[in-house]
Design an enzyme around this catalytic site. Structure first.
Site, PDB file in Angstrom:
ATOM      1  N   SER A   1       0.865  -1.177   0.000  1.00 54.61           N
ATOM      2  CA  SER A   1       0.000   0.000   0.000  1.00 54.61           C
ATOM      3  C   SER A   1       0.902   1.228   0.000  1.00 54.61           C
ATOM      4  CB  SER A   1      -0.894   0.016   1.243  1.00 54.61           C
ATOM      5  OG  SER A   1      -1.752  -1.086   1.238  1.00 54.61           O
TER       6      SER A   1
ATOM      7  N   MET B   1       3.168   2.540   5.353  1.00 54.27           N
ATOM      8  CA  MET B   1       3.017   1.557   4.288  1.00 54.27           C
ATOM      9  C   MET B   1       2.743   0.179   4.896  1.00 54.27           C
ATOM     10  SD  MET B   1       5.913   0.470   1.499  1.00 54.27           S
ATOM     11  CE  MET B   1       6.001   2.108   0.796  1.00 54.27           C
ATOM     12  N   CYS B   2       1.918  -0.607   4.223  1.00 51.42           N
ATOM     13  CA  CYS B   2       1.671  -1.973   4.690  1.00 51.42           C
ATOM     14  C   CYS B   2       1.717  -2.928   3.502  1.00 51.42           C
ATOM     15  CB  CYS B   2       0.336  -2.071   5.429  1.00 51.42           C
ATOM     16  SG  CYS B   2      -1.128  -1.982   4.407  1.00 51.42           S
ATOM     17  N   THR B   3       1.682  -4.203   3.800  1.00 52.81           N
ATOM     18  CA  THR B   3       1.651  -5.215   2.736  1.00 52.81           C
ATOM     19  C   THR B   3       0.266  -5.830   2.670  1.00 52.81           C
ATOM     20  OG1 THR B   3       2.472  -6.886   4.252  1.00 52.81           O
ATOM     21  CG2 THR B   3       4.099  -5.774   2.883  1.00 52.81           C
TER      22      THR B   3
END
Length: 185
Positions: free
Chosen positions: A40, A59-61
């Site tokens: 993201s 940010m993430c996955t």
């Protein structure tokens, strides 16, 4: 009086349906190519939770897989304080390829999800109309296969978010982090 009220309700419903139809969906959407790991990169939203949590977001996955019945299993892992939190969502396919629905078991909100644009191997732009008892909101996400995207893709995200009525204060390029990145597959 009743006819006027029904007319107003009918127009309101028509306006809501038109708003959902105004969000485009990827032409010739190929669901199997959307699966796999994404980052993201950016998020835009006019929801209250976004306004409250914006300064904490990173940010993430996200890992997307197809279920046996053709829906999407979406697993997002993101940093929250000093922990990694994982959230699983089941996006139910609709009659229109590239469009999904999801109901949050926690909040009871209904999500109308559109894969607006993707080239599958670089980026995906996803817009969601969220409805709940307290009102509705819009969310736009920009996913990338890598932790960085070109300035042109970021500008495309920003421009699309503005077209959805979101302001610059409601648009966020997520800060990069290495935290919780190894959990996605």
């Amino acid at each position: 009086m009743q006819i006027t009220l029904l007319s107003i309700l009918g127009l309101a419903l028509l306006g809501t349906l038109h708003a959902q139809d105004s969000i485009p969906v990827q032409a010739d959407f190929q669901q199997d190519k959307l699966t796999g790991r994404w980052y993201s990169i950016a998020l835009a939203s006019n929801s209250n939770w976004f306004k409250e949590k914006r300064h904490l977001m990173k940010m993430c996955t996200t890992s997307i897989s197809t279920t046996a019945d053709g829906n999407l299993e979406v697993t997002s892992t993101y940093p929250k304080g000093d922990q990694c939190v994982t959230r699983n969502s089941l996006y139910t396919k609709t009659e229109q390829p590239g469009r999904f629905s999801y109901t949050s078991p926690r909040w009871g909100s209904k999500h109308n999800i559109h894969v607006v644009e993707t080239n599958y191997d670089e980026y995906a732009l996803v817009a969601t109309q969220i409805s709940k008892s307290t009102g509705s909101s819009t969310m736009v996400l920009l996913y990338s296969r890598t932790k960085e995207l070109s300035p042109e893709r970021l500008e495309m995200f920003t421009q699309f978010s503005r077209e959805q009525g979101l302001t610059d204060d409601e648009i966020l390029i997520l800060p990069q982090t290495d935290k919780c990145m190894a959990d996605a597959s």
